[in-house]
Structures are given as C-alpha cells and as structure tokens.
Design a protein around this motif. Structure first.
Motif, PDB file in Angstrom:
ATOM      1  N   ASN A  16       3.221   7.188   2.213  1.00  0.00           N
ATOM      2  CA  ASN A  16       2.277   6.652   3.186  1.00  0.00           C
ATOM      3  C   ASN A  16       0.866   6.876   2.640  1.00  0.00           C
ATOM      4  O   ASN A  16       0.680   7.416   1.542  1.00  0.00           O
ATOM      5  CB  ASN A  16       2.480   7.259   4.577  1.00  0.00           C
ATOM      6  N   LEU A  17      -0.142   6.468   3.379  1.00  0.00           N
ATOM      7  CA  LEU A  17      -1.512   6.549   2.869  1.00  0.00           C
ATOM      8  C   LEU A  17      -1.953   7.991   2.620  1.00  0.00           C
ATOM      9  O   LEU A  17      -2.680   8.271   1.661  1.00  0.00           O
ATOM     10  CB  LEU A  17      -2.470   5.859   3.834  1.00  0.00           C
ATOM     11  N   ILE A  18      -1.499   8.912   3.467  1.00  0.00           N
ATOM     12  CA  ILE A  18      -1.861  10.323   3.293  1.00  0.00           C
ATOM     13  C   ILE A  18      -1.204  10.870   2.034  1.00  0.00           C
ATOM     14  O   ILE A  18      -1.851  11.538   1.210  1.00  0.00           O
ATOM     15  CB  ILE A  18      -1.443  11.135   4.532  1.00  0.00           C
ATOM     16  N   GLU A  19       0.075  10.596   1.863  1.00  0.00           N
ATOM     17  CA  GLU A  19       0.812  11.099   0.695  1.00  0.00           C
ATOM     18  C   GLU A  19       0.284  10.489  -0.603  1.00  0.00           C
ATOM     19  O   GLU A  19       0.172  11.177  -1.628  1.00  0.00           O
ATOM     20  CB  GLU A  19       2.298  10.788   0.872  1.00  0.00           C
ATOM     21  N   ALA A  34      -2.768   9.488  -1.248  1.00  0.00           N
ATOM     22  CA  ALA A  34      -4.033  10.128  -1.582  1.00  0.00           C
ATOM     23  C   ALA A  34      -3.812  11.514  -2.187  1.00  0.00           C
ATOM     24  O   ALA A  34      -4.462  11.892  -3.168  1.00  0.00           O
ATOM     25  CB  ALA A  34      -4.917  10.214  -0.342  1.00  0.00           C
ATOM     26  N   GLU A  91      -9.354  10.977  -1.525  1.00  0.00           N
ATOM     27  CA  GLU A  91      -9.421  10.852  -0.074  1.00  0.00           C
ATOM     28  C   GLU A  91      -8.539   9.688   0.369  1.00  0.00           C
ATOM     29  O   GLU A  91      -8.263   8.772  -0.409  1.00  0.00           O
ATOM     30  CB  GLU A  91     -10.865  10.605   0.371  1.00  0.00           C
ATOM     31  N   GLN A  92      -8.084   9.746   1.624  1.00  0.00           N
ATOM     32  CA  GLN A  92      -7.225   8.683   2.129  1.00  0.00           C
ATOM     33  C   GLN A  92      -7.930   7.332   2.066  1.00  0.00           C
ATOM     34  O   GLN A  92      -9.122   7.220   2.406  1.00  0.00           O
ATOM     35  CB  GLN A  92      -6.804   8.978   3.566  1.00  0.00           C
ATOM     36  N   ALA A 111      -6.245   1.197  -1.040  1.00  0.00           N
ATOM     37  CA  ALA A 111      -4.858   1.644  -1.111  1.00  0.00           C
ATOM     38  C   ALA A 111      -4.174   1.070  -2.351  1.00  0.00           C
ATOM     39  O   ALA A 111      -3.435   1.771  -3.054  1.00  0.00           O
ATOM     40  CB  ALA A 111      -4.104   1.228   0.154  1.00  0.00           C
ATOM     41  N   GLN A 128      -5.361   2.951  -5.380  1.00  0.00           N
ATOM     42  CA  GLN A 128      -4.694   4.250  -5.495  1.00  0.00           C
ATOM     43  C   GLN A 128      -3.259   4.083  -5.970  1.00  0.00           C
ATOM     44  O   GLN A 128      -2.758   4.884  -6.782  1.00  0.00           O
ATOM     45  CB  GLN A 128      -4.742   4.987  -4.153  1.00  0.00           C
ATOM     46  N   HIS A 140      -0.053   4.376   8.598  1.00  0.00           N
ATOM     47  CA  HIS A 140      -1.259   5.135   8.933  1.00  0.00           C
ATOM     48  C   HIS A 140      -2.526   4.282   8.869  1.00  0.00           C
ATOM     49  O   HIS A 140      -3.627   4.799   9.086  1.00  0.00           O
ATOM     50  CB  HIS A 140      -1.403   6.340   8.001  1.00  0.00           C
TER      51      HIS A 140
END
Length: 253
Positions: free
Chosen positions: A142-145, A147, A153-154, A161, A164, A182
């Motif tokens: 997911n976006l948190i993972e 990052a 940073e997210q 995204a 990243q 997210h």
C-alpha cells in the motif's frame, strides 16, 4: 494421493486470533477461489479487530522447514507471503524461494497492523528490500508500505506513487502492484508496474468504511489465480474484482 496432484498455494504468514487478517483470511480467500492451501506459520499474534496485544515470533529454521515440508508434500503452484516479523525469518523464506525459483511468489509486505503496531522488527525493512523483494514475482505494497520500502514520505498523488514504485523496480523488484486503499477520492485505483512496460490501472469504487484484511485478500486471490495458471495481469484484474464484490457483499449483509 490425488490431493497431492492438485495445485496448492503455500501461505507464509502470521496468525490472527480475530480471524480478520493473516493466514485465516488467506485460507478463506484462496479456498473461495477453489484452490487448496498449505502453511508455514511465521508468528502467533494475540489480537482483536481493534488492536494487537502480543506477538510471538517463530524460529527462522522452523519457518524454513515448514515451507520445505509443504513444498515436498504438495504440488505448490504459488506462494503467498505475508507477515515475516524478523530479519531472520526473511532470510529463511528467501533461502527457500531461491531453492524453488519456478514457483511464483507474491509478497504482501506486512509492516504494521491497522491499529499501528509494528509487525516487522526495526531494521528488517532493508533486509526485505534487498534479499526478498527481487525473488518475488509480485510485491503488493500500500502507499504507506511503499514509502517505507524506499525510505520516502508517503506519496501524495498518483504520479508520486508511480515514481516510488519505479524506485522499487530499480531496486530489483520484478513487478509492483501499488494498492490505492490509502489514497483519496471516490475511486480506489491499484497500479501494476513492470520494467519496460506502461503502468496498468485497476479501478473500483471506494468502499465507505475501512475493512481489515483487504491486503491479505488481494495478494491471496492473486496467488490463487496464478496457481490456476492465469497470466499476472488477468490474475490481478480478477482479484481486484473479487475483493470488491466480496467486501461489498459482506458489508451489505
């Protein structure tokens, strides 16, 4: 035995005493697609739907030997990897994947619980990125993972995204599915990235409530479809639809 000749998904991950996530959700999802499972448990957790109270890690050698036994006993056609907990367990799982490069592995990089408790020890993210990510056919952050895996940073929008995700591809990942749960907006869009190919987007309406275990479900569904010899893109598309329809049904009943 005929059972040994049926395709299995080897589920590698932690338990969840609430049944909302982890291997309980994996088995439920894979079985609903008509594929059998076998197991290698990495950790035992004490948790409800609201919080994780305790975690007991298993010895890396025990995780490794569970995987080897499952692969010996069954026709394992895909491997779904969830909670790994420690750098030692990551190394053990990576060793078995190197022994079985013909079996597609799907990594759902479980780094923290929904309630915020860390489920991967400090310092192990680097080991996951270096030693495990390049061995997996698909990684589903997911976006948190995402990052955390690249040390940023997210992402605040889709372009960031994708950037990243490209960074993770450059670090050795074979394919990335960036989950959009997210993100913001009325639609939930997952993005499949592969080197040298244009991003592919998989879109669905965003559910009005947050539900635990959706990441487990999606990665498990993809593994089940791969076990049935479906191509990656088709497996992702069918799995995205499966998760949305399943959650929509559960929330309306």
């Amino acid at each position: 035995m005929a059972l040994r000749q049926e395709p299995h998904v080897l589920v590698v991950g932690g338990s969840d005493s609430s049944g909302g996530a982890g291997i309980a959700r994996d088995i439920e999802t894979i079985a609903s697609i008509g594929v059998r499972t076998c197991l290698a448990v990495t950790a035992i957790t004490v948790q409800t739907h609201e919080a994780v109270m305790d975690v007991q890690h298993l010895r890396p050698a025990l995780v490794r030997d569970q995987m080897r036994a499952a692969l010996q006993a069954n026709m394992v056609a895909a491997i779904k990897i969830g909670m790994l907990a420690t750098a030692g367990i990551i190394a053990a799982v990576a060793a078995v994947l190197r022994e079985n490069p013909q079996v597609p592995a799907i990594l759902d990089p479980v780094l923290a619980s929904t309630s915020g408790r860390a489920l991967l020890e400090a310092g192990a993210i680097a080991a996951m990125k270096r030693d495990l990510v390049p061995l997996c056919w698909l990684v589903t952050p997911n976006l948190i993972e995402l990052a955390l895996l690249i040390g940023a940073e997210q992402a605040v929008d889709e372009d960031e995204a994708v950037w990243q995700g490209q960074e993770l591809l450059a670090a050795g990942a074979q394919a990335i599915l960036i989950k959009g749960g997210h993100a913001k907006g009325l639609r939930s869009t997952d993005i499949l990235l592969r080197s040298g190919q244009e991003p592919i987007r998989f879109d669905a309406p965003r559910l009005a409530v947050s539900v635990r275990g959706t990441g487990c479900m999606l990665a498990s569904a993809i593994a089940a479809h791969l076990a049935n010899a479906r191509p990656l893109e088709d497996s992702v598309r069918k799995s995205k639809l499966f998760v949305f329809e399943k959650l929509e049904t559960d929330l309306t009943n």
